[in-house]
Scaffold this motif. Structure first.
Motif, PDB file in Angstrom:
ATOM      1  N   ILE A  42      32.844   2.108  19.711  1.00 37.51           N
ATOM      2  CA  ILE A  42      34.065   2.490  18.921  1.00 37.51           C
ATOM      3  C   ILE A  42      35.185   2.677  19.361  1.00 37.51           C
ATOM      4  N   ALA A  43      35.150   3.627  20.309  1.00 38.97           N
ATOM      5  CA  ALA A  43      36.414   3.855  21.031  1.00 38.97           C
ATOM      6  C   ALA A  43      37.106   2.419  21.563  1.00 38.97           C
ATOM      7  N   HIS A  44      36.436   1.511  22.138  1.00 44.10           N
ATOM      8  CA  HIS A  44      36.631   0.313  22.731  1.00 44.10           C
ATOM      9  C   HIS A  44      37.334  -0.605  21.450  1.00 44.10           C
ATOM     10  N   ARG A  45      36.839  -0.495  20.323  1.00 44.21           N
ATOM     11  CA  ARG A  45      37.476  -1.273  19.238  1.00 44.21           C
ATOM     12  C   ARG A  45      38.792  -0.719  18.738  1.00 44.21           C
ATOM     13  N   LEU A  46      38.940   0.676  18.803  1.00 50.54           N
ATOM     14  CA  LEU A  46      40.234   1.318  18.739  1.00 50.54           C
ATOM     15  C   LEU A  46      41.300   0.929  19.810  1.00 50.54           C
ATOM     16  N   GLU A  47      40.793   0.838  20.853  1.00 54.03           N
ATOM     17  CA  GLU A  47      41.856   0.779  22.171  1.00 54.03           C
ATOM     18  C   GLU A  47      42.291  -0.923  21.997  1.00 54.03           C
ATOM     19  N   THR A  48      41.147  -1.683  21.582  1.00 53.71           N
ATOM     20  CA  THR A  48      41.661  -3.238  21.538  1.00 53.71           C
ATOM     21  C   THR A  48      42.863  -3.365  20.395  1.00 53.71           C
ATOM     22  N   ASP A  49      42.377  -2.284  19.236  1.00 53.06           N
ATOM     23  CA  ASP A  49      43.442  -2.554  18.082  1.00 53.06           C
ATOM     24  C   ASP A  49      44.850  -1.824  18.444  1.00 53.06           C
ATOM     25  N   GLY A  50      44.707  -1.095  19.624  1.00 47.84           N
ATOM     26  CA  GLY A  50      45.956  -0.641  19.865  1.00 47.84           C
ATOM     27  C   GLY A  50      46.532   0.832  19.290  1.00 47.84           C
ATOM     28  N   PHE A  51      45.172   1.440  19.326  1.00 53.54           N
ATOM     29  CA  PHE A  51      45.405   2.848  18.505  1.00 53.54           C
ATOM     30  C   PHE A  51      45.145   3.949  19.417  1.00 53.54           C
ATOM     31  N   LEU A  52      44.678   3.520  20.845  1.00 55.43           N
ATOM     32  CA  LEU A  52      44.546   4.817  21.809  1.00 55.43           C
ATOM     33  C   LEU A  52      45.350   4.334  23.158  1.00 55.43           C
ATOM     34  N   TYR A  53      45.874   5.383  23.797  1.00 58.01           N
ATOM     35  CA  TYR A  53      46.573   5.095  25.102  1.00 58.01           C
ATOM     36  C   TYR A  53      46.054   6.103  25.897  1.00 58.01           C
ATOM     37  N   PRO A  54      46.097   5.819  27.342  1.00 54.87           N
ATOM     38  CA  PRO A  54      45.400   6.541  28.390  1.00 54.87           C
ATOM     39  C   PRO A  54      46.415   7.612  28.487  1.00 54.87           C
ATOM     40  N   CYS A  55      45.754   8.951  28.826  1.00 56.99           N
ATOM     41  CA  CYS A  55      46.737  10.076  29.022  1.00 56.99           C
ATOM     42  C   CYS A  55      46.000  10.655  30.418  1.00 56.99           C
ATOM     43  N   PHE A  56      47.021  10.961  31.348  1.00 50.65           N
ATOM     44  CA  PHE A  56      46.616  11.398  32.591  1.00 50.65           C
ATOM     45  C   PHE A  56      47.064  13.019  32.855  1.00 50.65           C
TER      46      PHE A  56
ATOM     47  N   SER B 275      34.562  12.136  22.150  1.00 49.34           N
ATOM     48  CA  SER B 275      35.086  13.406  21.909  1.00 49.34           C
ATOM     49  C   SER B 275      34.599  14.034  20.739  1.00 49.34           C
ATOM     50  N   TYR B 276      34.735  15.140  20.101  1.00 46.37           N
ATOM     51  CA  TYR B 276      34.288  15.824  18.897  1.00 46.37           C
ATOM     52  C   TYR B 276      34.575  14.960  17.741  1.00 46.37           C
ATOM     53  N   HIS B 277      35.644  14.631  17.665  1.00 50.75           N
ATOM     54  CA  HIS B 277      36.333  13.638  16.396  1.00 50.75           C
ATOM     55  C   HIS B 277      35.756  12.314  16.345  1.00 50.75           C
ATOM     56  N   LEU B 278      35.729  11.580  17.471  1.00 53.95           N
ATOM     57  CA  LEU B 278      35.184  10.387  17.572  1.00 53.95           C
ATOM     58  C   LEU B 278      33.542  10.462  17.242  1.00 53.95           C
ATOM     59  N   ALA B 279      32.812  11.323  17.673  1.00 48.24           N
ATOM     60  CA  ALA B 279      31.498  11.133  17.578  1.00 48.24           C
ATOM     61  C   ALA B 279      31.087  11.523  16.208  1.00 48.24           C
ATOM     62  N   VAL B 280      31.864  12.580  15.638  1.00 49.98           N
ATOM     63  CA  VAL B 280      31.375  13.116  14.252  1.00 49.98           C
ATOM     64  C   VAL B 280      31.708  11.889  13.340  1.00 49.98           C
ATOM     65  N   VAL B 281      32.716  11.217  13.385  1.00 46.82           N
ATOM     66  CA  VAL B 281      32.921  10.141  12.704  1.00 46.82           C
ATOM     67  C   VAL B 281      32.228   9.133  12.606  1.00 46.82           C
ATOM     68  N   ALA B 282      31.819   8.711  13.806  1.00 43.34           N
ATOM     69  CA  ALA B 282      30.961   7.761  13.860  1.00 43.34           C
ATOM     70  C   ALA B 282      29.735   7.938  13.527  1.00 43.34           C
ATOM     71  N   ASP B 283      28.983   9.154  13.725  1.00 46.61           N
ATOM     72  CA  ASP B 283      27.945   9.636  13.239  1.00 46.61           C
ATOM     73  C   ASP B 283      27.711   9.622  11.747  1.00 46.61           C
ATOM     74  N   ASP B 284      28.552  10.358  10.990  1.00 44.88           N
ATOM     75  CA  ASP B 284      28.729  10.514   9.695  1.00 44.88           C
ATOM     76  C   ASP B 284      28.569   8.993   9.037  1.00 44.88           C
ATOM     77  N   PHE B 285      29.242   8.286   9.550  1.00 45.81           N
ATOM     78  CA  PHE B 285      29.156   6.878   8.967  1.00 45.81           C
ATOM     79  C   PHE B 285      27.689   6.062   9.147  1.00 45.81           C
ATOM     80  N   LEU B 286      27.287   6.243  10.473  1.00 46.13           N
ATOM     81  CA  LEU B 286      25.840   5.739  10.859  1.00 46.13           C
ATOM     82  C   LEU B 286      24.824   6.212  10.204  1.00 46.13           C
ATOM     83  N   GLN B 287      24.967   7.594   9.869  1.00 46.27           N
ATOM     84  CA  GLN B 287      23.870   8.199   8.895  1.00 46.27           C
ATOM     85  C   GLN B 287      24.034   8.303   7.631  1.00 46.27           C
TER      86      GLN B 287
END
Ligand code: GLU
Length: 285
Positions: free
Chosen positions: A85-99, A196-208
């Protein structure tokens, strides 16, 4: 359509009255609606979560009278799913790396003067948002650790800025500009793990197939992020309920370190599940 609720604790300590309240509210709602109640183990904080706490929390919940089907979903076993899911968001341009390190973030905030301070702590000042592609590649290649942050500006541009979500008791909740400013570009993929919490919780609530999310008021602001992610990922939006938090005699919110209010301590001192309900104002009809 049958409703689905869930209780999603982190096995990082013993459950206390605050957890019991959350779990019972979700459980009672599922019972009233003749729906399904799920238990999900949110154990992606590897430093704090321990398998022994998982067993103990199940003992406590069963003692309270809750039932769920086994095996329960354990987030640590599904990192590939979150990564996709993170990969999909990244490919669509909604994530950026933070160092940035935490120290650098705090220093940047201090340098820039007053910055909004939201429910999640200091708001990320956006230091890495505008790095060039070359600079990003260079830093990644040189082995620097990085998290992936949610590019709120791009996401809001895509889905529009007038979002709302449904609250079971209070109707439609609008998300204001100020709410986004107080959240900032939150981390969606931590440095140490593919989620992260946000990503996992959204992904799981959807899947379940969770239709109703009943949880504490402390997560109210997180819901804005979750709803924005659901829009971007074409996921149906659950209905939310954020209940008040259980406090101790001094009005302070209960924490895992408050040993005396754990369900185990109460049980050992002779308190019954019915008395727990009574204390929480959750008497059965
Ligand atoms: N795992 C979270 C916690 O223990 C709750 C997540 C949620 O209900 O969305 O605080």
């Amino acid at each position: 359509m049958s409703i689905v609720t869930r209780f999603a604790p982190s096995p990082s300590g013993r459950l206390h009255l605050g957890h019991a309240y959350s779990a019972l509210r979700a459980w009672d709602f599922a019972q009233q609606q003749e729906g399904n109640f799920l238990l999900r183990i949110e154990d992606i904080d590897f430093n704090r979560c321990k398998a022994e706490f998982e067993d103990l929390l199940k003992t406590d919940l069963a003692w309270l009278g809750l039932r769920w089907s086994e095996p329960t979903r354990r987030q640590s076993e599904h990192l590939d799913y979150y990564q996709s899911i993170a990969h999909r968001l990244e490919t669509d341009g909604f994530l950026y790396p933070c160092f940035c390190t935490r120290k650098e973030i705090l220093a940047e905030i201090a340098r820039a003067g007053a910055a909004p301070h939201g429910s999640e702590g200091p708001v990320y000042p956006g230091t890495c948002r505008d790095l060039s592609e070359d600079e990003r590649t260079h830093r990644i290649k040189s082995g620097r650790d990085y998290a992936m942050r949610f590019d709120l500006a791009s996401a809001l541009e895509k889905v529009g800025r007038s979002l709302t979500w449904s609250d079971l008791e209070n109707g439609e909740i609008p998300i204001a500009e100020k709410d986004w400013a107080e959240l900032g570009d939150v981390v969606l993929v931590r440095k140490d793990i593919q989620t992260s919490y946000h990503l996992a919780v959204v992904a799981d609530d959807f899947l379940q197939g969770v239709t109703h999310i009943i949880r504490g008021r402390d997560l109210f602001e997180s819901t804005h992020i979750h709803v924005l992610l659901q829009h971007l990922l074409d996921m149906p939006q659950p209905i939310y309920l954020h209940h008040e938090l259980v406090t101790d005699q001094t009005g302070k919110r209960l924490a895992k370190r408050d040993e005396s209010e754990t369900l185990a301590a109460l049980r050992e001192s002779g308190v019954s599940p019915a008395e727990i309900r009574e204390r929480l104002g959750l008497l059965r009809d």
